[in-house]
Design an enzyme around this catalytic site. Structure first.
Site, PDB file in Angstrom:
ATOM      1  N   GLY A  84       0.833  -1.205   0.000  1.00  0.00           N
ATOM      2  CA  GLY A  84       0.000   0.000   0.000  1.00  0.00           C
ATOM      3  C   GLY A  84       0.866   1.253   0.000  1.00  0.00           C
ATOM      4  O   GLY A  84       2.091   1.189  -0.117  1.00  0.00           O
ATOM      5  N   GLN A  85       0.194   2.395   0.168  1.00  0.00           N
ATOM      6  CA  GLN A  85       0.876   3.687   0.098  1.00  0.00           C
ATOM      7  C   GLN A  85       1.975   3.827   1.153  1.00  0.00           C
ATOM      8  O   GLN A  85       3.071   4.278   0.854  1.00  0.00           O
ATOM      9  CB  GLN A  85      -0.175   4.773   0.329  1.00  0.00           C
ATOM     10  CG  GLN A  85      -0.161   5.849  -0.718  1.00  0.00           C
ATOM     11  CD  GLN A  85      -0.888   7.097  -0.226  1.00  0.00           C
ATOM     12  OE1 GLN A  85      -1.758   7.008   0.627  1.00  0.00           O
ATOM     13  NE2 GLN A  85      -0.542   8.228  -0.791  1.00  0.00           N
ATOM     14  N   LEU A  86       1.673   3.421   2.383  1.00  0.00           N
ATOM     15  CA  LEU A  86       2.680   3.519   3.446  1.00  0.00           C
ATOM     16  C   LEU A  86       3.706   2.406   3.329  1.00  0.00           C
ATOM     17  O   LEU A  86       4.913   2.628   3.438  1.00  0.00           O
ATOM     18  CB  LEU A  86       2.007   3.343   4.814  1.00  0.00           C
ATOM     19  CG  LEU A  86       1.550   4.528   5.619  1.00  0.00           C
ATOM     20  CD1 LEU A  86       1.000   4.041   6.948  1.00  0.00           C
ATOM     21  CD2 LEU A  86       2.685   5.516   5.854  1.00  0.00           C
TER      22      LEU A  86
ATOM     23  N   ASP B 196      -3.616 -13.240   4.456  1.00  0.00           N
ATOM     24  CA  ASP B 196      -4.844 -12.516   4.780  1.00  0.00           C
ATOM     25  C   ASP B 196      -4.851 -12.377   6.307  1.00  0.00           C
ATOM     26  O   ASP B 196      -4.897 -13.385   7.021  1.00  0.00           O
ATOM     27  CB  ASP B 196      -6.033 -13.341   4.274  1.00  0.00           C
ATOM     28  CG  ASP B 196      -7.371 -12.749   4.676  1.00  0.00           C
ATOM     29  OD1 ASP B 196      -7.397 -11.805   5.494  1.00  0.00           O
ATOM     30  OD2 ASP B 196      -8.398 -13.247   4.180  1.00  0.00           O
TER      31      ASP B 196
ATOM     32  N   TYR C 207     -14.786   3.283   8.391  1.00  0.00           N
ATOM     33  CA  TYR C 207     -13.331   3.345   8.585  1.00  0.00           C
ATOM     34  C   TYR C 207     -13.001   4.024   9.919  1.00  0.00           C
ATOM     35  O   TYR C 207     -12.214   3.497  10.722  1.00  0.00           O
ATOM     36  CB  TYR C 207     -12.739   4.125   7.408  1.00  0.00           C
ATOM     37  CG  TYR C 207     -11.269   4.437   7.488  1.00  0.00           C
ATOM     38  CD1 TYR C 207     -10.302   3.432   7.455  1.00  0.00           C
ATOM     39  CD2 TYR C 207     -10.835   5.765   7.551  1.00  0.00           C
ATOM     40  CE1 TYR C 207      -8.954   3.745   7.494  1.00  0.00           C
ATOM     41  CE2 TYR C 207      -9.489   6.083   7.579  1.00  0.00           C
ATOM     42  CZ  TYR C 207      -8.546   5.069   7.554  1.00  0.00           C
ATOM     43  OH  TYR C 207      -7.207   5.390   7.582  1.00  0.00           O
TER      44      TYR C 207
ATOM     45  N   LYS D 289     -11.234   2.643  13.361  1.00  0.00           N
ATOM     46  CA  LYS D 289     -10.014   3.249  13.922  1.00  0.00           C
ATOM     47  C   LYS D 289     -10.212   3.580  15.405  1.00  0.00           C
ATOM     48  O   LYS D 289      -9.307   3.386  16.209  1.00  0.00           O
ATOM     49  CB  LYS D 289      -9.609   4.492  13.121  1.00  0.00           C
ATOM     50  CG  LYS D 289      -9.082   4.186  11.711  1.00  0.00           C
ATOM     51  CD  LYS D 289      -7.824   3.336  11.745  1.00  0.00           C
ATOM     52  CE  LYS D 289      -7.229   3.071  10.378  1.00  0.00           C
ATOM     53  NZ  LYS D 289      -6.129   2.090  10.388  1.00  0.00           N
TER      54      LYS D 289
ATOM     55  N   ILE E  30      -1.756  10.976   3.417  1.00  0.00           N
ATOM     56  CA  ILE E  30      -0.342  10.783   3.071  1.00  0.00           C
ATOM     57  C   ILE E  30      -0.148  11.059   1.585  1.00  0.00           C
ATOM     58  O   ILE E  30      -0.871  10.519   0.738  1.00  0.00           O
ATOM     59  CB  ILE E  30       0.108   9.334   3.395  1.00  0.00           C
ATOM     60  CG1 ILE E  30      -0.100   9.014   4.882  1.00  0.00           C
ATOM     61  CG2 ILE E  30       1.563   9.113   2.986  1.00  0.00           C
ATOM     62  CD1 ILE E  30       0.708   9.839   5.855  1.00  0.00           C
TER      63      ILE E  30
HETATM   64  C1  AKB Z   1      -8.152   8.275   4.034  1.00  0.00           C
HETATM   65  O1  AKB Z   1      -8.343   9.263   3.290  1.00  0.00           O
HETATM   66  O2  AKB Z   1      -8.988   7.410   4.271  1.00  0.00           O
HETATM   67  C2  AKB Z   1      -6.816   8.167   4.718  1.00  0.00           C
HETATM   68  C3  AKB Z   1      -6.856   8.707   6.094  1.00  0.00           C
HETATM   69  C4  AKB Z   1      -6.882  10.153   6.325  1.00  0.00           C
HETATM   70  O3  AKB Z   1      -6.861   7.948   7.011  1.00  0.00           O
HETATM   71  N1  AKB Z   1      -5.817   8.822   3.934  1.00  0.00           N
END
Ligand code: AKB
Length: 325
Positions: free
Chosen positions: A11-13, A51, A140, A144, A170
């Site tokens: 992924g990106q990170l 996974d 999401y 978190k 990011i």
């Molecule tokens: C997103 O846009 O979902 C992420 C974040 C800010 O966690 N880049």
């Protein structure tokens, strides 16, 4: 000994973190993992198809490589999470729970990224403090918040050394963005260089906290290397670097590419962006383990264009109407 597993490593990170970890600890000490195999994978650099919701397989990989540190990056971001909320819950929560259980059993140190998405419409929008209302409006964000509480629980109850950052959007050049509401701040560079025009999915005045990938990698390294006693927050630390609006980003790119234009066509991601803070207060991270960002907006734009322009072909004007329609 530093035997490191990185989940969601492509992924990106992960793409940049793996390079930095391999540089520091040696290529074979860093085991990459993800849900699928990539054709360009070299047999010399360890990569496992994994996974994270498969607990038994996760434990088998940990035992096979005698893992002592996990960078647990596998997860769905905000926009994808709204499209697949069940999968988002399953991967983000059950995956993290499996990692924390393994960390408890095998004494593994863990890094896990949280996000500014833990905040919501009732959180103060400016200088959002470390401790603030968390009423996320996305699946999401919900995962978190729950994930942060799980991390804190495993740290307090079982002594798991789990460390976390509430990352902003990011900006990176190695991999395309992966399904978040902050993706516009990366897509825009590809569009500017290739097409000279970008259809932005948030309004011009939308202002969000952002961070350039080298700062993000350094933040993760600094956090993971800090003395145990200096880590006072076991949910997740606010970290900030820059905050800018979509139109400020456009203006900065136009200093380099004066013909570049941006059209604003907000979609469902606008509501997600509107529910997040514009700028967050990271004084706790600065005080506890010395966090300090380097890149401001102009440095980010300079470097992104320098890194991406040799890789991207400009699309001829004749084909532009089809591409940007
Ligand atoms: C997103 O846009 O979902 C992420 C974040 C800010 O966690 N880049």
């Amino acid at each position: 000994m530093n035997r490191i597993l990185v989940t969601g490593s492509r992924g990106q990170l992960g793409s940049d973190l793996v390079v930095a970890l391999r540089r520091r600890y040696g290529a074979t000490h860093v085991i990459e993992s993800g849900r699928s195999l990539h054709s360009q994978d070299s047999a010399l650099l360890p990569y496992k198809v994994l996974d994270v919701t498969d607990n038994q397989h996760l434990q088998a990989v940990i035992e096979q490589y005698q893992i002592d540190t996990i960078y647990h990056l596998a997860g769905l971001l905000s926009a994808k999470g709204e499209q697949q909320p069940d999968l988002c819950w399953d991967v983000n929560i059950n995956g993290l729970r499996n990692v924390l259980e393994a960390a408890k059993s095998y004494q593994i140190k863990v890094f896990w990224p949280s996000s500014i998405a833990v905040f919501g419409p009732h959180t103060p929008k400016l200088d959002t403090p470390q401790i603030a209302v968390k009423d996320p409006s996305t699946m999401y964000g919900i995962t978190k918040v729950a994930g942060e509480l799980l991390c804190n629980y495993y740290a307090q109850q079982f002594g798991v050394d789990v460390r976390s950052l509430r990352l902003p959007g990011i900006i990176s050049y190695s991999t395309p963005p992966g399904g978040g509401a902050t993706d516009f701040a990366v897509e825009i560079f590809y569009a500017a260089l290739q097409y000279g025009v970008y259809n932005c999915f948030v309004r011009p005045e939308t202002r969000l906290p952002m961070m350039y990938i080298p700062d993000a990698i350094r933040a993760i390294f600094d956090l993971m290397q800090a003395d145990l006693a200096s880590i006072k927050v076991r949910t997740s630390y606010n970290v900030a670097a820059v905050s800018f609006s979509a139109e400020e980003l456009v203006a900065e790119i136009q200093k380099h590419l004066p013909d570049f234009t941006c059209r604003y066509i907000p979609d469902f991601r606008q509501a997600i962006a509107d529910s997040w803070p514009s700028a967050i207060d990271d004084s706790k991270a600065r005080a506890d383990w010395g966090w300090q960002p380097i890149y401001d907006l102009s440095a980010i734009v300079n470097d992104m264009l320098a890194k991406l322009s040799p890789r991207l072909k400009k699309v001829p004007k004749s084909t532009l109407s089809k591409v940007s329609a």
